[in-house]
Design an enzyme around this catalytic site. Structure first.
Site, PDB file in Angstrom:
ATOM      1  N   GLY A  43     -50.411   2.329 -20.619  1.00 19.32           N
ATOM      2  CA  GLY A  43     -51.047   3.591 -20.622  1.00 19.32           C
ATOM      3  C   GLY A  43     -50.257   4.774 -21.198  1.00 19.32           C
ATOM      4  N   ARG A  71     -52.231   8.873 -23.158  1.00 24.38           N
ATOM      5  CA  ARG A  71     -52.421  10.298 -22.580  1.00 24.38           C
ATOM      6  C   ARG A  71     -51.275  10.443 -21.491  1.00 24.38           C
ATOM      7  NH1 ARG A  71     -56.626  10.631 -19.133  1.00 24.38           N
ATOM      8  NH2 ARG A  71     -57.088   8.541 -19.123  1.00 24.38           N
ATOM      9  N   ASP A 102     -56.457  -3.923 -20.923  1.00 26.98           N
ATOM     10  CA  ASP A 102     -56.330  -3.670 -19.236  1.00 26.98           C
ATOM     11  C   ASP A 102     -55.416  -4.318 -18.609  1.00 26.98           C
ATOM     12  OD1 ASP A 102     -56.878  -3.561 -16.476  1.00 26.98           O
ATOM     13  OD2 ASP A 102     -59.067  -4.073 -16.727  1.00 26.98           O
ATOM     14  N   VAL A 103     -54.244  -3.557 -17.980  1.00 24.41           N
ATOM     15  CA  VAL A 103     -53.081  -4.155 -17.462  1.00 24.41           C
ATOM     16  C   VAL A 103     -53.605  -4.990 -16.399  1.00 24.41           C
ATOM     17  CG1 VAL A 103     -51.544  -2.542 -18.470  1.00 24.41           C
ATOM     18  CG2 VAL A 103     -52.518  -2.194 -16.455  1.00 24.41           C
ATOM     19  N   ASN A 133     -46.318   2.288 -16.898  1.00 20.02           N
ATOM     20  CA  ASN A 133     -47.100   3.503 -16.629  1.00 20.02           C
ATOM     21  C   ASN A 133     -48.434   3.729 -16.005  1.00 20.02           C
ATOM     22  OD1 ASN A 133     -47.039   6.724 -17.103  1.00 20.02           O
ATOM     23  ND2 ASN A 133     -48.330   5.898 -18.414  1.00 20.02           N
ATOM     24  N   SER A 143     -44.437   6.893  -7.091  1.00 19.41           N
ATOM     25  CA  SER A 143     -44.862   8.347  -6.989  1.00 19.41           C
ATOM     26  C   SER A 143     -44.385   8.821  -5.645  1.00 19.41           C
ATOM     27  CB  SER A 143     -46.392   8.245  -6.891  1.00 19.41           C
ATOM     28  OG  SER A 143     -46.994   9.477  -6.019  1.00 19.41           O
ATOM     29  N   TYR A 192     -54.081   4.561  -3.187  1.00 16.23           N
ATOM     30  CA  TYR A 192     -52.834   4.983  -4.369  1.00 16.23           C
ATOM     31  C   TYR A 192     -51.645   4.742  -3.807  1.00 16.23           C
ATOM     32  CZ  TYR A 192     -50.795   7.822  -7.956  1.00 16.23           C
ATOM     33  OH  TYR A 192     -49.932   8.432  -8.918  1.00 16.23           O
ATOM     34  N   LYS A 215     -48.330   2.404  -4.964  1.00 16.96           N
ATOM     35  CA  LYS A 215     -47.138   3.140  -5.645  1.00 16.96           C
ATOM     36  C   LYS A 215     -45.920   2.674  -4.600  1.00 16.96           C
ATOM     37  CE  LYS A 215     -48.703   4.919  -9.142  1.00 16.96           C
ATOM     38  NZ  LYS A 215     -48.166   4.376 -10.406  1.00 16.96           N
TER      39      LYS A 215
HETATM   40  P1  NAP Z   1     -53.214   9.904 -16.693  1.00 13.54           P
HETATM   41  O1  NAP Z   1     -53.075  11.287 -17.486  1.00 13.54           O
HETATM   42  O2  NAP Z   1     -54.745   9.628 -16.302  1.00 13.54           O
HETATM   43  O3  NAP Z   1     -53.299   8.902 -17.839  1.00 13.54           O
HETATM   44  C1  NAP Z   1     -53.321   7.421 -17.574  1.00 13.54           C
HETATM   45  C2  NAP Z   1     -53.126   6.539 -18.701  1.00 13.54           C
HETATM   46  O4  NAP Z   1     -53.170   5.087 -18.013  1.00 13.54           O
HETATM   47  C3  NAP Z   1     -53.865   6.293 -19.613  1.00 13.54           C
HETATM   48  O5  NAP Z   1     -53.398   6.213 -21.028  1.00 13.54           O
HETATM   49  C4  NAP Z   1     -54.902   5.232 -19.309  1.00 13.54           C
HETATM   50  O6  NAP Z   1     -55.662   4.845 -20.579  1.00 13.54           O
HETATM   51  C5  NAP Z   1     -53.872   4.364 -18.612  1.00 13.54           C
HETATM   52  N1  NAP Z   1     -54.613   3.586 -18.143  1.00 13.54           N
HETATM   53  C6  NAP Z   1     -55.357   3.702 -16.874  1.00 13.54           C
HETATM   54  N2  NAP Z   1     -55.825   2.408 -16.540  1.00 13.54           N
HETATM   55  C7  NAP Z   1     -55.594   1.449 -17.349  1.00 13.54           C
HETATM   56  C8  NAP Z   1     -55.477   0.001 -17.323  1.00 13.54           C
HETATM   57  N3  NAP Z   1     -56.200  -0.662 -16.201  1.00 13.54           N
HETATM   58  N4  NAP Z   1     -54.970  -0.807 -18.265  1.00 13.54           N
HETATM   59  C9  NAP Z   1     -54.440   0.020 -19.184  1.00 13.54           C
HETATM   60  N5  NAP Z   1     -54.346   1.488 -19.325  1.00 13.54           N
HETATM   61  C10 NAP Z   1     -54.443   2.218 -18.335  1.00 13.54           C
HETATM   62  O7  NAP Z   1     -52.243   9.804 -15.860  1.00 13.54           O
HETATM   63  P2  NAP Z   1     -50.844  10.464 -15.606  1.00 13.54           P
HETATM   64  O8  NAP Z   1     -50.789  11.684 -14.701  1.00 13.54           O
HETATM   65  O9  NAP Z   1     -50.145  10.656 -16.876  1.00 13.54           O
HETATM   66  O10 NAP Z   1     -49.952   9.066 -14.855  1.00 13.54           O
HETATM   67  C11 NAP Z   1     -49.140   8.188 -15.268  1.00 13.54           C
HETATM   68  C12 NAP Z   1     -48.405   7.410 -14.262  1.00 13.54           C
HETATM   69  O11 NAP Z   1     -47.598   8.325 -13.631  1.00 13.54           O
HETATM   70  C13 NAP Z   1     -49.546   6.769 -13.534  1.00 13.54           C
HETATM   71  O12 NAP Z   1     -49.081   5.461 -12.899  1.00 13.54           O
HETATM   72  C14 NAP Z   1     -49.462   7.595 -12.193  1.00 13.54           C
HETATM   73  O13 NAP Z   1     -50.061   7.039 -11.101  1.00 13.54           O
HETATM   74  C15 NAP Z   1     -48.045   8.233 -12.108  1.00 13.54           C
HETATM   75  N6  NAP Z   1     -48.019   9.439 -11.512  1.00 13.54           N
HETATM   76  C16 NAP Z   1     -48.842  10.499 -11.860  1.00 13.54           C
HETATM   77  C17 NAP Z   1     -48.540  11.786 -11.111  1.00 13.54           C
HETATM   78  C18 NAP Z   1     -49.088  12.886 -11.590  1.00 13.54           C
HETATM   79  O14 NAP Z   1     -48.895  13.865 -10.930  1.00 13.54           O
HETATM   80  N7  NAP Z   1     -49.717  12.955 -12.622  1.00 13.54           N
HETATM   81  C19 NAP Z   1     -47.655  11.786  -9.943  1.00 13.54           C
HETATM   82  C20 NAP Z   1     -46.904  10.404  -9.695  1.00 13.54           C
HETATM   83  C21 NAP Z   1     -47.111   9.463 -10.467  1.00 13.54           C
HETATM   84  P3  NAP Z   1     -56.839   5.736 -21.353  1.00 13.54           P
HETATM   85  O15 NAP Z   1     -56.234   7.054 -21.935  1.00 13.54           O
HETATM   86  O16 NAP Z   1     -57.599   4.754 -22.273  1.00 13.54           O
HETATM   87  O17 NAP Z   1     -57.821   5.786 -20.225  1.00 13.54           O
END
Ligand code: NAP
Length: 247
Positions: free
Chosen positions: A12, A15, A63-64, A90, A142, A155, A159
């Site tokens: 991931g 982004r 797709d992981v 990630n 998370s 979710y 996590k």
């Molecule tokens: P995001 O902006 O929605 O980005 C998600 C990333 O994961 C994208 O690169 C997406 O690829 C990729 N992805 C999603 N499903 C996938 C799959 N099945 N196989 C391969 N790649 C996949 O999310 P984020 O906010 O950066 O979050 C990143 C991580 O941090 C996640 O695990 C999330 O749960 C965790 N997290 C986030 C927050 C927060 O507040 N944002 C808080 C706690 C934990 P595409 O671009 O191709 O769609």
């Protein structure tokens, strides 16, 4: 250049937090392999940003939650760079709803992407790390794994599962030079949280002692620390990166 000569695989990485982690590791000199689910343009933009820092990068569609896809991803990384020293699990998704309205499909998809995806990647990469007798695995958990959150039963389960897997694998690999840790971000400004209503964002900010939402680079710095040699004696730990939210 603390990651000079090292190769990192970041799932991931197209982004948000994953992209920031790619850049942080590249800044330290690492070659970066990133995978993405569907957003090829964003993945290629990350590749260019990594290359602009003077590091090498490869983006792979994967797709992981698909075992064959993960095997192909790891094969591509090894064919291109010869080894994988750092794995950052990630990739993640949300499908929020109250339990009464949450479909079985929404539960299964979130657990498949967030939990099974990390399992498959750790299984494939840890074989290489054991042979190398060196490795750093960093998993994205998370704050909701620690505190729970209404509307996120799926979710939070995924996590919290990440924390259990992190500690268990840390025990399995500790004697072989491979560390396994997790970061638990709070509310980080990415596409994932941009969809939330303004009221939810304001409420979240009110519950953060530092009184600000986090940025992807806040999490990237913590992940890079755990991926570095400075964290050689740290394993099985969960580092909250949340402005004090989970205290
Ligand atoms: P995001 O902006 O929605 O980005 C998600 C990333 O994961 C994208 O690169 C997406 O690829 C990729 N992805 C999603 N499903 C996938 C799959 N099945 N196989 C391969 N790649 C996949 O999310 P984020 O906010 O950066 O979050 C990143 C991580 O941090 C996640 O695990 C999330 O749960 C965790 N997290 C986030 C927050 C927060 O507040 N944002 C808080 C706690 C934990 P595409 O671009 O191709 O769609």
């Amino acid at each position: 250049m603390k990651f000079e000569g090292k190769t990192a695989l970041v799932t991931g990485g197209s982004r948000g937090i994953g992209r920031a982690i790619c850049l942080e590791l590249a800044e330290g000199g690492a070659n970066v392999v990133l995978c993405y689910a569907g957003n090829e343009a964003a993945a290629q933009e990350t590749v260019q940003a990594v290359e602009a820092l003077g590091a090498k990068a490869l983006a792979v569609h994967c797709d992981v939650s698909d075992a064959a896809g993960v095997d192909g991803l790891v094969k591509a990384a090894v064919e291109t760079f010869g080894r994988i020293d750092i794995l950052v699990n990630n990739a993640g998704i949300t499908r929020d709803n109250l339990l009464m309205r949450m479909s079985e499909a929404d539960f299964d998809q979130v657990v498949a992407a967030n939990l099974k995806g990390a399992f498959l990647c750790m299984k494939a990469v840890s074989k290489l790390m054991l042979k190398q007798r060196y490795g750093r695995i960093v998993n994205l958990s998370s704050v909701v794994a620690l505190r729970g959150n209404a509307g996120q039963v799926n979710y939070a389960a995924s996590k919290a599962g990440i924390i259990g897997m992190t500690k268990s694998l840390a025990k399995e690999l500790a004697s072989r030079g491979v560390t396994v840790n997790a970061v638990a971000p709070g509310f980080i400004e990415t596409d994932m949280t941009a969809a939330l209503p303004e009221a939810a964002r304001t409420a979240a900010q009110g519950s953060i002692p530092m009184n600000r939402l986090g940025g992807p680079e806040d999490v990237a710095k913590a992940a890079a620390f755990l991926a570095g040699d400075g964290a050689a004696y740290i394993t099985g730990q969960v580092l909250a990166v949340d402005g004090g939210m989970s205290m």
